[in-house]
Design a protein around this motif. Structure first.
Motif, PDB file in Angstrom:
ATOM      1  N   VAL A  33       0.907  -2.023   9.859  1.00  0.00           N
ATOM      2  CA  VAL A  33      -0.276  -1.599   9.118  1.00  0.00           C
ATOM      3  C   VAL A  33      -1.515  -2.453   9.400  1.00  0.00           C
ATOM      4  N   TYR A  34      -1.372  -3.773   9.347  1.00  0.00           N
ATOM      5  CA  TYR A  34      -2.558  -4.628   9.273  1.00  0.00           C
ATOM      6  C   TYR A  34      -3.133  -5.026  10.625  1.00  0.00           C
ATOM      7  N   SER A  90      -4.378  -3.701  13.255  1.00  0.00           N
ATOM      8  CA  SER A  90      -4.891  -2.489  13.905  1.00  0.00           C
ATOM      9  C   SER A  90      -5.551  -2.821  15.242  1.00  0.00           C
ATOM     10  N   ASP A  91      -5.655  -4.106  15.570  1.00  0.00           N
ATOM     11  CA  ASP A  91      -6.246  -4.477  16.854  1.00  0.00           C
ATOM     12  C   ASP A  91      -5.188  -4.871  17.889  1.00  0.00           C
ATOM     13  N   SER A  92      -3.927  -4.487  17.615  1.00  0.00           N
ATOM     14  CA  SER A  92      -2.861  -4.817  18.554  1.00  0.00           C
ATOM     15  C   SER A  92      -1.904  -3.644  18.663  1.00  0.00           C
ATOM     16  N   PHE A  93      -1.416  -3.427  19.875  1.00  0.00           N
ATOM     17  CA  PHE A  93      -0.454  -2.340  20.059  1.00  0.00           C
ATOM     18  C   PHE A  93       0.955  -2.762  19.665  1.00  0.00           C
ATOM     19  N   VAL A 146       0.844  -1.196   0.000  1.00  0.00           N
ATOM     20  CA  VAL A 146       0.000   0.000   0.000  1.00  0.00           C
ATOM     21  C   VAL A 146       0.885   1.253   0.000  1.00  0.00           C
ATOM     22  N   LYS A 173       4.340   1.989  14.045  1.00  0.00           N
ATOM     23  CA  LYS A 173       2.926   1.629  14.086  1.00  0.00           C
ATOM     24  C   LYS A 173       2.099   2.699  13.391  1.00  0.00           C
ATOM     25  N   PHE A 225      -1.551   4.315  13.264  1.00  0.00           N
ATOM     26  CA  PHE A 225      -2.818   4.411  13.984  1.00  0.00           C
ATOM     27  C   PHE A 225      -3.865   4.983  13.029  1.00  0.00           C
ATOM     28  N   PHE A 226      -4.624   4.080  12.394  1.00  0.00           N
ATOM     29  CA  PHE A 226      -5.610   4.519  11.386  1.00  0.00           C
ATOM     30  C   PHE A 226      -6.665   5.435  11.991  1.00  0.00           C
ATOM     31  N   ARG A 227      -6.961   5.217  13.266  1.00  0.00           N
ATOM     32  CA  ARG A 227      -7.971   6.049  13.928  1.00  0.00           C
ATOM     33  C   ARG A 227      -7.627   7.526  13.745  1.00  0.00           C
ATOM     34  N   TYR A 228      -6.310   7.808  13.781  1.00  0.00           N
ATOM     35  CA  TYR A 228      -5.870   9.199  13.643  1.00  0.00           C
ATOM     36  C   TYR A 228      -5.073   9.424  12.360  1.00  0.00           C
ATOM     37  N   SER A 229      -5.099   8.452  11.449  1.00  0.00           N
ATOM     38  CA  SER A 229      -4.377   8.541  10.175  1.00  0.00           C
ATOM     39  C   SER A 229      -2.915   8.942  10.395  1.00  0.00           C
ATOM     40  N   LEU A 248      -1.204  11.420   7.757  1.00  0.00           N
ATOM     41  CA  LEU A 248      -1.622  11.271   6.353  1.00  0.00           C
ATOM     42  C   LEU A 248      -2.835  12.141   6.061  1.00  0.00           C
ATOM     43  N   SER A 284     -11.932  -5.369  16.910  1.00  0.00           N
ATOM     44  CA  SER A 284     -11.715  -4.384  17.971  1.00  0.00           C
ATOM     45  C   SER A 284     -10.398  -3.644  17.782  1.00  0.00           C
ATOM     46  N   ASN A 334      -9.376   0.785   9.295  1.00  0.00           N
ATOM     47  CA  ASN A 334      -9.004   0.433  10.661  1.00  0.00           C
ATOM     48  C   ASN A 334      -9.801  -0.775  11.144  1.00  0.00           C
ATOM     49  N   ILE A 343      -7.450  -1.107  18.266  1.00  0.00           N
ATOM     50  CA  ILE A 343      -6.922  -0.682  19.557  1.00  0.00           C
ATOM     51  C   ILE A 343      -7.446   0.670  20.033  1.00  0.00           C
TER      52      ILE A 343
END
Lengths: 361, 156
Positions: free
Chosen positions: A155-156, A158-161, A37, A199, A201-205, A250, B32, B144, B34
């Protein structure tokens, strides 16, 4: 020993370019891959590996996924008040797991005080080679790098820190040994190793990267490694851990803005430019040779009058930059940055523009 | 006869228990991420209708991409895929779980999907967002929420 090191360096260089020519060749269509990507391989760092501008990331360079090979070549131009830097290099990523890189760096100085020293040295036919040129002195360094991704995914997952984690190493060969010795460095070539954690963080791009580098480099090695007292005595080349931080926000899938911080050591702080006896006025005045006596008196007078030796004390600062990166497509990316490099050797407040082009195949 | 009746009752009790825990048709559950996704994500997508429109654009771009179109042409009924994907995306964006399809791992187990093929769908997803004028940041909420499915979908 020296010869074998040189041939090793040539071998790495050869391998990088051989690999590059392979990925660009159509006969390798099976292994060639550009399925990653946008921008997730990072751009082109000043050390040659994949990452931000100065900070290597845990991402593997190029647009390959775990199924193939990809790589590219890049050019970076930096314009500072007293220095101009050119970086030319190439890097190849293998299976999104391993990367090899090569960078050729040239730093041109525009320093009146150093030019004066160079002129004085040449007028006095100084025995010691200071590595300086009265018309502007250059530093030259080659960097060979390798990096391997250990675990985690930037990237992939997203459910782990758990960040993508990689370790890498650079071997830097500064071919202007006399100049870096004059700048009081201990060694002209050395290695450095680093661990990088990346890492998204897609939540915040936003992409966040932390790197820890184990090194003794002065100005990433451009002014050598470690430091010595005058006349190359009491040398110290102890490596230390230094932090580097990089973040990119981004705005679009192919356009990012961000900033970086790179901790630097300050081993050459207050170390004089090591010109041997040149800058001590007694020696210049004390020259017994008739011709040198005259020239020496003139030079000594100039040095005394302009407080030249005081102006030649060195300092080093942490590096900061803000950048924007744009990847119009998967074949090239452009980075524009403004650098805050602080004090570099004998010049202060080196802030300036950075431009990088990274072509990927 | 007696044992048959008992089996029937046990079976009924089991399916009751299954119903109580989750809808019997739900083959996949919410991921879920993070840091979560913004609570207004579904709304920013234009609600369920907006998601449906986005999925239609997604398949439009998928079917234009030679790297992946053949897989969908061979294994997927695009009309049914559009229907199921709309349910799936509504669910992961915080809407109700009405997904009637198989789990991501069951649905992709035999397809041998590669990373480049998966990423081609990601590219189609971003193109669909642009086509439907969904802001990049809103689009990333969906990315996400879907990203953890990568390990179920990419098997090669």
């Amino acid at each position: 020993m020296k010869g074998s090191k040189g041939s090793g360096a040539r071998w790495v260089k050869g391998a990088v370019f051989a690999a590059l020519s392979m990925v660009s060749s159509h006969s390798w269509a099976g292994i060639y891959d550009d399925g990653k990507v946008f921008l997730t391989g990072g751009v082109f760092t000043v050390d040659g590996g994949g990452g931000g501008g100065a900070v290597p990331w845990a991402t593997i360079t190029g647009y390959e996924t775990r199924d193939g090979i990809n790589g590219g070549a890049g050019f970076t131009y930096v314009s500072l008040p007293n220095y101009t830097l050119n970086f030319l290099g190439a890097s190849v990523g293998f299976f999104d797991r391993f990367e090899l890189s090569y960078m050729n760096t040239k730093l041109s100085t525009n320093l009146g005080n150093v030019d004066t020293v160079a002129l004085a040295a040449s007028l006095l036919n100084l025995d010691k080679n200071l590595g300086l040129d009265p018309n502007g002195s250059n530093l030259h360094m080659e960097t060979y790098g390798a990096k391997i991704r250990l675990f985690g995914d930037a990237v992939y997952t997203s459910d782990s820190f758990l960040p993508q984690t990689a370790i890498g190493a650079y071997y830097k060969v500064n071919s202007t040994k006399e100049f870096v010795t004059t700048l009081s460095a201990d060694k002209a070539k050395d290695y450095e190793i680093y661990a990088a954690f990346t890492k998204v963080f897609f939540r915040y791009s936003t992409l966040v990267n932390l790197t820890v580098r184990y090194t003794s480099a002065n100005q990433i090695g451009l002014t050598g490694f470690g430091s010595c007292e005058a006349n190359h005595t009491n040398c110290n080349n102890d490596k230390e851990f230094r932090m580097e931080f990089s973040t990119a926000y981004l705005l679009q899938k192919n356009f990012a803005i961000g900033g970086e911080w790179q901790q630097h050591g300050n081993q050459q702080k207050h170390r004089p430019v090591d010109t041997g006896d040149l800058l001590s006025t007694t020696s210049a005045n004390g020259a017994t040779d008739l011709v040198h006596g005259v020239v020496g008196n003139v030079v000594g007078g100039v040095i005394g009058a302009t407080a030249l030796s005081q102006s030649l004390t060195q300092n080093e600062s942490d590096w900061y930059d803000v950048f924007f990166a744009y990847a119009p497509n998967k074949n090239y990316s452009l980075v524009f940055a403004y650098l805050f490099l602080g004090d570099i050797a004998v010049a202060h407040e080196q802030n300036g523009l950075y431009f990088a082009l990274h072509a990927t195949f | 006869m007696k044992s048959f009746t008992r089996n029937l009752m046990v079976g009924a009790a089991l399916s009751m228990a299954a119903l109580a825990s989750a809808p019997s048709f739900a083959g996949e559950s919410k991921t879920s991420p993070i840091l979560g996704i913004t609570s207004s994500s579904l709304e920013e997508f234009g609600g369920p209708d907006g998601v449906r429109a986005w999925v239609e654009s997604l398949f439009y771009y998928i079917m234009l991409d030679n790297r992946i179109a053949p897989i969908f042409r061979e294994f997927g009924n695009v009309e049914r895929q559009t229907f199921l994907n709309t349910q799936l995306e509504i669910m992961v964006l915080g809407g109700p779980n009405e997904y009637q399809g198989a789990s991501m791992s069951a649905a992709h187990a035999d397809l041998g999907i590669t990373m480049p093929q998966f990423n081609a769908v990601v590219e189609a997803a971003y193109n669909a967002c642009e086509r439907n004028v969904i802001p990049y940041h809103t689009c990333n909420q969906l990315i996400n929420a879907l990203a953890p499915f990568t390990r179920d979908i990419v098997t090669r």
